[in-house]
Write a protein that holds these residues in place. Structure first.
Motif, PDB file in Angstrom:
ATOM      1  N   MET A   1       4.496 -63.712  30.680  1.00  0.00           N
ATOM      2  CA  MET A   1       4.022 -64.324  29.430  1.00  0.00           C
ATOM      3  C   MET A   1       2.959 -63.214  28.826  1.00  0.00           C
ATOM      4  SD  MET A   1       2.189 -67.910  28.469  1.00  0.00           S
ATOM      5  CE  MET A   1       0.342 -67.642  28.026  1.00  0.00           C
ATOM      6  N   SER A   2       3.128 -62.672  27.572  1.00  0.00           N
ATOM      7  CA  SER A   2       2.381 -61.616  26.976  1.00  0.00           C
ATOM      8  C   SER A   2       1.442 -62.045  26.200  1.00  0.00           C
ATOM      9  CB  SER A   2       3.414 -60.735  26.369  1.00  0.00           C
ATOM     10  OG  SER A   2       4.140 -61.136  25.231  1.00  0.00           O
ATOM     11  N   ARG A   3       0.221 -61.587  26.013  1.00  0.00           N
ATOM     12  CA  ARG A   3      -0.637 -62.244  25.189  1.00  0.00           C
ATOM     13  C   ARG A   3      -0.499 -61.525  23.587  1.00  0.00           C
ATOM     14  NH1 ARG A   3      -5.954 -61.620  28.879  1.00  0.00           N
ATOM     15  NH2 ARG A   3      -5.414 -63.206  30.326  1.00  0.00           N
ATOM     16  N   THR A   4      -1.049 -62.358  22.843  1.00  0.00           N
ATOM     17  CA  THR A   4      -0.995 -61.748  21.316  1.00  0.00           C
ATOM     18  C   THR A   4      -2.449 -61.325  20.977  1.00  0.00           C
ATOM     19  OG1 THR A   4       0.841 -63.449  20.795  1.00  0.00           O
ATOM     20  CG2 THR A   4      -0.444 -62.548  18.876  1.00  0.00           C
ATOM     21  N   TYR A   5      -2.449 -60.180  20.286  1.00  0.00           N
ATOM     22  CA  TYR A   5      -3.702 -59.751  19.704  1.00  0.00           C
ATOM     23  C   TYR A   5      -3.633 -59.703  18.260  1.00  0.00           C
ATOM     24  CZ  TYR A   5      -4.453 -58.636  24.716  1.00  0.00           C
ATOM     25  OH  TYR A   5      -4.769 -58.862  26.042  1.00  0.00           O
ATOM     26  N   SER A   6      -4.905 -59.449  17.656  1.00  0.00           N
ATOM     27  CA  SER A   6      -4.951 -59.357  16.147  1.00  0.00           C
ATOM     28  C   SER A   6      -5.922 -58.128  16.008  1.00  0.00           C
ATOM     29  CB  SER A   6      -5.959 -60.431  15.729  1.00  0.00           C
ATOM     30  OG  SER A   6      -5.248 -61.608  15.833  1.00  0.00           O
ATOM     31  N   VAL A   7      -5.459 -57.246  14.782  1.00  0.00           N
ATOM     32  CA  VAL A   7      -6.478 -55.843  14.651  1.00  0.00           C
ATOM     33  C   VAL A   7      -7.423 -56.473  13.940  1.00  0.00           C
ATOM     34  CG1 VAL A   7      -6.160 -53.816  13.203  1.00  0.00           C
ATOM     35  CG2 VAL A   7      -4.180 -54.810  14.791  1.00  0.00           C
ATOM     36  N   VAL A   8      -8.598 -56.118  14.084  1.00  0.00           N
ATOM     37  CA  VAL A   8      -9.495 -56.539  13.308  1.00  0.00           C
ATOM     38  C   VAL A   8     -10.414 -55.243  12.800  1.00  0.00           C
ATOM     39  CG1 VAL A   8     -10.176 -58.684  14.595  1.00  0.00           C
ATOM     40  CG2 VAL A   8     -11.186 -56.458  15.538  1.00  0.00           C
ATOM     41  N   ARG A   9     -11.272 -55.444  12.016  1.00  0.00           N
ATOM     42  CA  ARG A   9     -11.913 -53.985  11.288  1.00  0.00           C
ATOM     43  C   ARG A   9     -13.472 -54.486  10.956  1.00  0.00           C
ATOM     44  NH1 ARG A   9     -10.140 -52.136   5.395  1.00  0.00           N
ATOM     45  NH2 ARG A   9     -11.325 -53.717   4.888  1.00  0.00           N
ATOM     46  N   ASN A  10     -14.407 -53.537  11.055  1.00  0.00           N
ATOM     47  CA  ASN A  10     -15.663 -53.913  10.610  1.00  0.00           C
ATOM     48  C   ASN A  10     -16.110 -53.290   9.463  1.00  0.00           C
ATOM     49  OD1 ASN A  10     -16.314 -51.104  11.335  1.00  0.00           O
ATOM     50  ND2 ASN A  10     -17.267 -51.452  13.317  1.00  0.00           N
ATOM     51  N   ASP A  11     -17.278 -53.482   9.141  1.00  0.00           N
ATOM     52  CA  ASP A  11     -17.894 -52.939   7.818  1.00  0.00           C
ATOM     53  C   ASP A  11     -17.797 -51.433   7.684  1.00  0.00           C
ATOM     54  OD1 ASP A  11     -18.062 -55.483   6.726  1.00  0.00           O
ATOM     55  OD2 ASP A  11     -20.454 -55.659   7.358  1.00  0.00           O
ATOM     56  N   GLU A  12     -17.635 -50.589   8.743  1.00  0.00           N
ATOM     57  CA  GLU A  12     -17.877 -49.143   8.713  1.00  0.00           C
ATOM     58  C   GLU A  12     -16.132 -48.944   8.827  1.00  0.00           C
ATOM     59  OE1 GLU A  12     -20.069 -46.891   8.726  1.00  0.00           O
ATOM     60  OE2 GLU A  12     -21.541 -48.203   8.391  1.00  0.00           O
ATOM     61  N   GLU A  13     -15.388 -49.936   8.507  1.00  0.00           N
ATOM     62  CA  GLU A  13     -13.824 -49.315   8.718  1.00  0.00           C
ATOM     63  C   GLU A  13     -13.506 -48.806   9.834  1.00  0.00           C
ATOM     64  OE1 GLU A  13     -13.057 -47.256   4.892  1.00  0.00           O
ATOM     65  OE2 GLU A  13     -13.721 -49.017   3.775  1.00  0.00           O
ATOM     66  N   GLN A  14     -13.974 -49.317  11.013  1.00  0.00           N
ATOM     67  CA  GLN A  14     -13.295 -49.058  12.259  1.00  0.00           C
ATOM     68  C   GLN A  14     -12.755 -50.168  12.850  1.00  0.00           C
ATOM     69  OE1 GLN A  14     -17.547 -48.605  13.653  1.00  0.00           O
ATOM     70  NE2 GLN A  14     -17.036 -46.207  13.906  1.00  0.00           N
ATOM     71  N   TYR A  15     -11.577 -49.841  13.742  1.00  0.00           N
ATOM     72  CA  TYR A  15     -10.714 -51.032  14.043  1.00  0.00           C
ATOM     73  C   TYR A  15     -10.647 -51.224  15.484  1.00  0.00           C
ATOM     74  CZ  TYR A  15      -8.517 -50.321   9.365  1.00  0.00           C
ATOM     75  OH  TYR A  15      -8.309 -50.417   8.010  1.00  0.00           O
ATOM     76  N   SER A  16     -10.355 -52.406  15.976  1.00  0.00           N
ATOM     77  CA  SER A  16     -10.289 -52.750  17.199  1.00  0.00           C
ATOM     78  C   SER A  16      -9.040 -54.002  17.528  1.00  0.00           C
ATOM     79  CB  SER A  16     -11.599 -53.240  17.840  1.00  0.00           C
ATOM     80  OG  SER A  16     -11.595 -53.536  19.271  1.00  0.00           O
ATOM     81  N   VAL A  17      -8.720 -54.031  18.556  1.00  0.00           N
ATOM     82  CA  VAL A  17      -7.789 -55.193  18.881  1.00  0.00           C
ATOM     83  C   VAL A  17      -8.760 -56.425  19.433  1.00  0.00           C
ATOM     84  CG1 VAL A  17      -5.650 -54.015  19.151  1.00  0.00           C
ATOM     85  CG2 VAL A  17      -7.230 -54.236  21.165  1.00  0.00           C
ATOM     86  N   TRP A  18      -8.450 -57.670  19.038  1.00  0.00           N
ATOM     87  CA  TRP A  18      -9.038 -58.746  19.628  1.00  0.00           C
ATOM     88  C   TRP A  18      -7.884 -59.929  20.091  1.00  0.00           C
ATOM     89  CZ3 TRP A  18     -13.716 -59.057  21.126  1.00  0.00           C
ATOM     90  CH2 TRP A  18     -14.369 -60.493  21.317  1.00  0.00           C
ATOM     91  N   GLU A  19      -8.223 -60.712  20.937  1.00  0.00           N
ATOM     92  CA  GLU A  19      -7.227 -61.427  21.456  1.00  0.00           C
ATOM     93  C   GLU A  19      -6.991 -62.569  20.349  1.00  0.00           C
ATOM     94  OE1 GLU A  19      -6.153 -64.480  25.269  1.00  0.00           O
ATOM     95  OE2 GLU A  19      -7.874 -62.963  25.438  1.00  0.00           O
ATOM     96  N   ALA A  20      -5.841 -63.022  20.063  1.00  0.00           N
ATOM     97  CA  ALA A  20      -5.586 -63.891  18.930  1.00  0.00           C
ATOM     98  C   ALA A  20      -5.922 -65.065  19.485  1.00  0.00           C
ATOM     99  CB  ALA A  20      -3.871 -63.906  18.863  1.00  0.00           C
ATOM    100  N   GLY A  21      -6.537 -66.078  18.432  1.00  0.00           N
ATOM    101  CA  GLY A  21      -6.984 -67.329  18.583  1.00  0.00           C
ATOM    102  C   GLY A  21      -8.429 -67.333  19.155  1.00  0.00           C
ATOM    103  N   ARG A  22      -9.031 -66.273  19.454  1.00  0.00           N
ATOM    104  CA  ARG A  22     -10.373 -66.471  19.840  1.00  0.00           C
ATOM    105  C   ARG A  22     -11.135 -66.082  18.472  1.00  0.00           C
ATOM    106  NH1 ARG A  22     -12.253 -62.553  24.329  1.00  0.00           N
ATOM    107  NH2 ARG A  22     -14.073 -63.356  24.186  1.00  0.00           N
ATOM    108  N   GLU A  23     -12.181 -66.581  18.398  1.00  0.00           N
ATOM    109  CA  GLU A  23     -13.014 -66.464  17.362  1.00  0.00           C
ATOM    110  C   GLU A  23     -13.600 -64.891  16.964  1.00  0.00           C
ATOM    111  OE1 GLU A  23     -17.411 -67.597  15.409  1.00  0.00           O
ATOM    112  OE2 GLU A  23     -16.570 -68.871  16.832  1.00  0.00           O
ATOM    113  N   VAL A  24     -13.394 -64.426  16.054  1.00  0.00           N
ATOM    114  CA  VAL A  24     -13.643 -62.697  15.583  1.00  0.00           C
ATOM    115  C   VAL A  24     -15.269 -62.649  15.911  1.00  0.00           C
ATOM    116  CG1 VAL A  24     -13.464 -60.963  14.013  1.00  0.00           C
ATOM    117  CG2 VAL A  24     -11.422 -62.564  14.053  1.00  0.00           C
TER     118      VAL A  24
END
Length: 67
Positions: A1-24
């Motif tokens: 089973m593969s996990r699903t992730y979300s792309v997130v961005r901060n105020d400095e316009e830097q990106y990261s991945v975060w596990e989907a379903g978890r609070e950002v």
């Protein structure tokens, strides 16, 4: 089973991945892109052209001599 992730961005316009379903985490916002981790990283690679924080880009632009 593969996990699903979300792309997130901060105020400095830097990106990261975060596990989907978890609070950002505080200071980060979802971009709307989700998928497997490799897909999210590929998406970030496509859209993140300048890895310098936004504040640094702005400071450098204001210090640049007029062309």
């Amino acid at each position: 089973m593969s996990r699903t992730y979300s792309v997130v961005r901060n105020d400095e316009e830097q990106y990261s991945v975060w596990e989907a379903g978890r609070e950002v985490p505080a200071g980060w916002t979802g971009t709307g892109f989700t998928g497997e981790r490799a897909d999210c990283l590929a998406h970030i690679d496509e859209i993140w052209a300048d890895m310098r924080p936004r504040s640094l880009r702005e400071a450098m632009a204001s210090d640049a001599p007029d062309a």
